[in-house]
Structure formats: C-alpha cells, structure tokens
Enzyme design. Structure first.
Site: not given
Ligand SMILES: Cc1ncc(C[n+]2csc(CCOP(=O)(O)OP(=O)(O)O)c2C)c(N)n1
Lengths: 321, 323
Positions: B29, B52-54, B78, B80, B123
């Site tokens: 991203e 936005l799609a880990e 991390a 995420f 975060h």
C-alpha cells in the site's frame, strides 16, 4: 509435463469423468474401511473439472481446493501416485506429506490444492503475476473454488486485484449448493456467485455444471479471451455435491428428494446418454471403457498399497529450501 | 564506510537487490508512491501500489514466490499482519513442506513494529514470536543501519519466507554502513559489547538499550556482554550458549510481552544446555502484557529502558556473588 492430456473429444471427456468417479469411489471405500484419513470427493461435479481442465494448455497452471482429485486426474495425474499420497506413502506426489487435502504436482502445473478455503484465491494472482513478468513464461492460471470461498473476503480481494493488475486468471466457481454442512442459500442472498464477480468488472458466465460439453465450450471461449486480452474471466458451474462433505458422511442432513433430482442429472449419465442417442456410443463400448478405467484404478490402489512409507527422517525434511 | 540512517540503509538494500536480480519486485500500500526512486529506476511493473488488502498482498507474494519471482511486500504496521496471517503462516510457511519440497517461497514481508511514535496499540505491536512459532518462516529484527542493510539483502536472497521487522524508533537512527556488497547472514547474533560478568541478550531497539546499560555498568565495575540476536529464527543458539557459559549470568531483554516470548526460549535454552555454568538465575525484562499505550510516558514505560536493564543486571551479579 508429459502427462497433460488434450483430447477434447466427447468420448475422452466421458472416460476422464469415469476415471475421476472410479478413483474417488475407491478412495472413499478405503476411507470407509478406516485405513486412511477421510477425503473430500467431488462426486457429481466431474463435468466442471474435466470441461475446464481440458480447455487449458500444457503451460497453464492450476490452483484448486480440497475437492481437487478431479482437477488433478483431468490434468493427467497418475492415480497410483494420488492414492499413494492419500495413504501417506513415499511414492505420492508430495512424498506422503500432503495426504488427500493438499496435493500439488509441479510437473503437471498444479501449484496448489488449498484446504484453507480461499487459499487458492489468495495465491492465484501471484502465480499469474509471475507468468506475466517472466519472459518466455506464457500461459494462464485457472483457479477452482466453491461458493463457500466466494463468501470470503479474499474472493473479492483476489478478483479486484486481478482486474486492476490485468492478470490472466480463469476463476472457476463450482457452485455445488453446499458449504460443508451449510446450505449455500443460508449464507448468501443470491442464487449465483456470477453476479458478484460481474460487479468486479470481469467477464463472467454461468453454465450448467453437469453438462461437460457446455462447460468445455464456455471454458474454451473464456480461456481464448484471457489469452487474447491478458485479463481475468470468471466461470460459474452450477452443480451439486452428491456424496457427503468429508468421507465418511451419511448425508442425513440432505433432503432426499433434492439429492435424487440431482442424481438424475449425473454428469456421466448425461453425456453417456447423449452419445448413445446420437449413435456414438454402444453398450459394448461403454462396458469396455468402464472395465479399462476400473482396471487402472485397481492397479493404482495396488501400487499405493505396495508402496513404502517415508523414512522417518523425512519428518523434518523440506521445511526450508 | 558511510554514515546513513536505517531508512536509507533499507532503501539502498532494496535498490541494490532489484538491480542485481530482475526477479525481485516490491508491492504494498503506497510502495510506488513512497519509493518513487525505485519506480523511476525499475519501472511500474516491479514496484506496485496495491489495494488496502493485506491478505491478498501476502497471498500474491506467496503465489509469485512459488512461481519464480522474489517478491518483497510492505505490510506497513505489524498489527496489520493479522490480516495476512493465513497467507504467511498457512501458505508461505507450510506449502514447501506439504508439497514434499516441490515449491519454494522466496519472499520478504516488511512490517514496522515497536514503541517510539506514540501511534498506539493498533499500529504498535511486537508480535515477532508468533512468526518464530510458525514452521517454514524466518524472522529478522535488526538494530543498526549496517544490519538493516546486510540482513535485508540476505533476506531477499533467501529462498524462504522472511519476516523482516523494522522497529519504528530506529528509522532515523544513523550508523556506519560498509560500502559495496554488504550481506549479513541470517541466523548469526552480533556481539555489541564484550564482557565477563553478565550477558545481556536482546534484539531491535532494546539491544541498544542494553548497550547503553553496559556503558553505565562499566564504571560500577560490572563488565556486561551484549548480544544482539538480529535473527530470531534461525536463532544463534551457539552464540547465546557461549556467552552464557562465559559470564554465567543471563538477562534477556525485549519489548514484546513476556509470556511465550523470545526471552522464554532463550532462558529455556540456557537452562537446558548451560545450567552448569550459571552463577545466577536467568532473568527476563520485557514489555508488559498490555496493548501498547499511545501516551508518551506510558509508551516509554512499556519498553525496558537502559536504567532498568542496568539495575537488573546489577542485581543479577549481586545474586551470583552471594549465592
Ligand atoms: C478457512 C477455512 N474455514 C473453514 C474450513 C472448513 N471447511 C472445509 S471445506 C468447507 C466448505 C467449503 O465450501 P465451498 O467453498 O462451497 O466448497 P465445497 O466444499 O462446496 O466444494 C469448510 C467450511 C476450512 N477448511 N477453511
């Protein structure tokens, strides 16, 4: 990839569907005897596997889900090595480390059988990306999954990325009305996954998934389009899982009338009857094919039974490259 | 040698490896937006922005890695990684084994971790131990600019999935980095200070806190050895044991919480293999088992600081003397 088969004649399609059926019934029989881990069969869904896989070329790659035996056999997998894998033997495609649920076969271009539902959808864009970025590495990717996977977020993430990155993927949703022990209509508001796919901007078609010739024609058309444009496409095969979810399974939860109606549309019977009516298949010929198929499966089971288990040192091998 | 920041060291490593090997590519991203230099040099196909799609970012990396590319994905913070656990743990980590060795997964997952930016718990989470516990993955967490560069280059060249954690507080930390080809092998600890009386074992920013503690202990007559693990998996067990046998006292320090953390492994390792050399109990100093707070003083209190490390080391040495 010597084994990959191409003959798209109706008789070849029929014989391959029969091979898949015979293989899965043999494996289900072994599982019922308590001599192997359970397995997920694709009985009733053979037309999708054969119709799509036979529309692919030698260099194309495949990612599939827990009902992968049909896709592997349609691709030309050796049933002996498949049974060996199911039994955890050294001669299996994955040296006995996969079992029936994760079989991959690099030599056949089968990159993945994911038993994490949706895992195939998450890896497919990467496999396709590699094809587009590696000079001389042409070919497309076909990925098979169920309506249950289509209810996951990764389905939408995968289609969206494939569209924006222009990845050559044929998404094949085998809509078999079941998501393990849950009816599809209890988890999604519409009848067709196709509508979701279309809203992502792909060319998307729905086809009678029990008619192998219709599936083959649709897949051939979509594969040609993907090769021409480099863009993904989507095919939904409407079908039904006529055996249980995971062997053994008594299917006590299934409406008997619904099951009977779908069994009356068995994809193998459907094609055999069509060929018979057209005068292209006689009872003698059919019996001959059946005998040949059964002999091959018997031989496969014997090979697997006679195969050795892996050395125990294999336990810790192949974790790292 | 030139003095550059950790962020610059990472940038150098990425560019050098992309230059060296056309199979290396990077996506995530904002990657193409924030690394315009890489886009300019290597083109938009090899440096890509993603949705936005880990999950699909990590899965696409695994698929690409299985098919001959060497992807680097930046998953940003991390926490995420929670969205990408399936793809990293169940696919990248397991499929080499499940396939009987037919496929390999040369991919690097970058993620920022640790306190120092007051960004709060969603975060900031040191979850490296999760990945250490996953077979098939390697885990790297450096503390110096030179190691960031050398270990990132090694991670990109490695044929296995590597989780590469960047401690948020270290980005602007500068250090000397050797010119030219500088590759630090995965799985080897660095000795930041030599010492005789106590071994401080750590990684990432708390390794620097340990070095500061060692500096503070020296005038008090305590000679502390500081081991920076750098790679958590593979773990340099030989270096840990050698130092434990030499000093007889071990204090493990990390910011992640204590229960089942890397420190537990180090303590158990020492107890199993160097018990006879120990003059005192193995001790751990870690972050508390709470989500990371945002407020600056609370965030600092969350991280083992040099004073606390020095005090604990002091107590250990005293315990050893009176035992
Ligand atoms: C992520 C995940 N969740 C749950 C399961 C358990 N499970 C295995 S198969 C299955 C049903 C999948 O349904 P569908 O995608 O429609 O495929 P089908 O089995 O009908 O072919 C479920 C829920 C799983 N394997 N993976």
């Amino acid at each position: 990839m010597q084994h990959v088969q191409h003959d798209p004649s109706p008789l070849a399609l029929l014989e391959t569907m029969m091979q898949i059926r015979a293989y899965e019934e043999a494996v289900a029989g072994i599982a019922a005897g308590g001599n192997s881990p359970g397995t997920c069969t694709s009985v009733g869904q053979e037309a999708a596997a054969v119709g799509v896989v036979r529309a692919l070329a030698r260099e194309d790659r495949i990612l599939t889900n827990h009902r992968s035996a049909g896709h592997l056999i349609a691709r030309g997998a050796d049933p002996g090595r498949l049974v060996a894998e199911v039994l955890g033997k050294r001669t299996g495609y994955c040296k006995g480390k996969s079992g029936s649920l994760h079989i991959s076969a690099a030599e056949l271009g089968v990159v993945l059988t994911s038993t994490i539902v949706g895992g195939e959808l998450s890896l497919a864009p990467g496999v396709a990306l590699a094809r587009t970025m590696t000079p001389g590495d042409e070919g497309i990717v076909a990925t098979f999954f169920g309506d249950g996977a289509a209810c996951e977020g990764v389905f939408h993430e995968s289609l969206n990325l494939a569209v924006v990155w222009k990845l050559p993927i044929l998404y094949v949703c085998e809509n078999n009305e079941w998501q393990a022990f849950v009816r599809r209509r209890d988890t999604m508001p519409m009848a067709h996954v196709c509508d979701w796919a279309a809203s992502h901007g792909l060319v998307a078609e729905t086809v009678d998934g029990n008619d192998v010739e219709a599936v083959h024609a649709a897949a051939t058309r979509l594969v040609a389009r993907i090769r021409e444009t480099g863009e993904p496409a989507f095919l939904e095969t409407l079908t039904y899982r006529t055996r249980g979810h995971f062997e053994p399974d008594d299917q006590a939860y299934v409406d008997p009338a619904e099951l009977a109606a779908w069994r009356a549309r068995d994809p193998i019977e459907l094609l055999a009857n069509r060929l018979r009516a057209a005068g292209r298949l006689g009872d003698g010929r059919l019996a001959q094919i059946r005998a040949r198929v059964q002999a091959a499966i018997d031989e496969a089971v014997a090979f697997a039974n006679a195969s050795p288990y892996p050395e125990l040192s294999e336990l810790v091998a192949d974790v790292y490259a | 040698m030139s003095v550059i920041t950790v962020n610059e060291a990472i940038t150098q490593a990425l560019a050098e490896e992309m230059r060296r090997d056309p199979a290396v590519l990077m996506f995530g991203e904002g990657v193409a937006t924030k690394r315009a230099n890489l886009v300019a040099e290597f083109g938009a196909a090899r440096v890509r922005n993603t949705p936005l799609a880990e999950g699909i970012i990590a899965g696409t990396a695994a698929g690409a890695a299985a098919s001959g590319l060497r992807p680097i994905v930046d998953l940003l913070f991390a926490p995420f990684l929670c969205f990408a656990m399936d793809e990293i743990v169940n696919s990248a980590g397991k499929l080499r084994y499940l396939s009987g060795g037919q496929f390999k997964f040369p991919m690097v997952v970058l993620a920022m971790t640790g306190a120092g930016w007051t960004v709060g718990a969603q975060h900031n989470h040191n979850l490296e131990a999760w990945f250490v516990h996953s077979p098939g993955l390697k885990v790297v967490m450096p503390s110096s600019a030179a190691d960031f560069k050398g270990l990132l280059k090694a991670a990109i060249r490695d044929d296995n999935p590597v989780l590469f954690f960047m401690d948020l507080a270290l980005g602007y930390q500068a250090g000397e980095v050797p010119e030219g080809e500088h590759v630090v092998p995965l799985g080897r600890a660095a000795t930041l200070r030599e010492g005789r009386d106590v071994t401080l074992v750590s990684y990432a920013k708390t390794a620097l806190h340990c070095a500061a503690a060692a500096d503070a202990l020296a005038p008090q007559g305590i000679s502390a050895e500081v081991l920076d693990l750098r790679s958590l998996k593979p773990l340099d067990e030989a270096a840990i044991l050698a130092s434990a046998r030499k000093t007889g006292r071990v204090l493990v320090v990390h910011e992640a919480s204590r229960l089942c953390g890397v420190g537990a492994e180090v303590a158990a390792l020492v107890a199993e293999h160097a018990f006879g050399s120990l003059k005192a109990t193995v001790r751990r100093l870690t972050g508390p088992d709470v989500p990371a707070p945002s407020s600056w003083p609370l965030e600092q209190a969350f991280v083992p600081q040099a004073e606390a490390i020095a005090a604990t080391a002091h107590a250990l040495v005293a315990e050893g003397e009176y035992a």
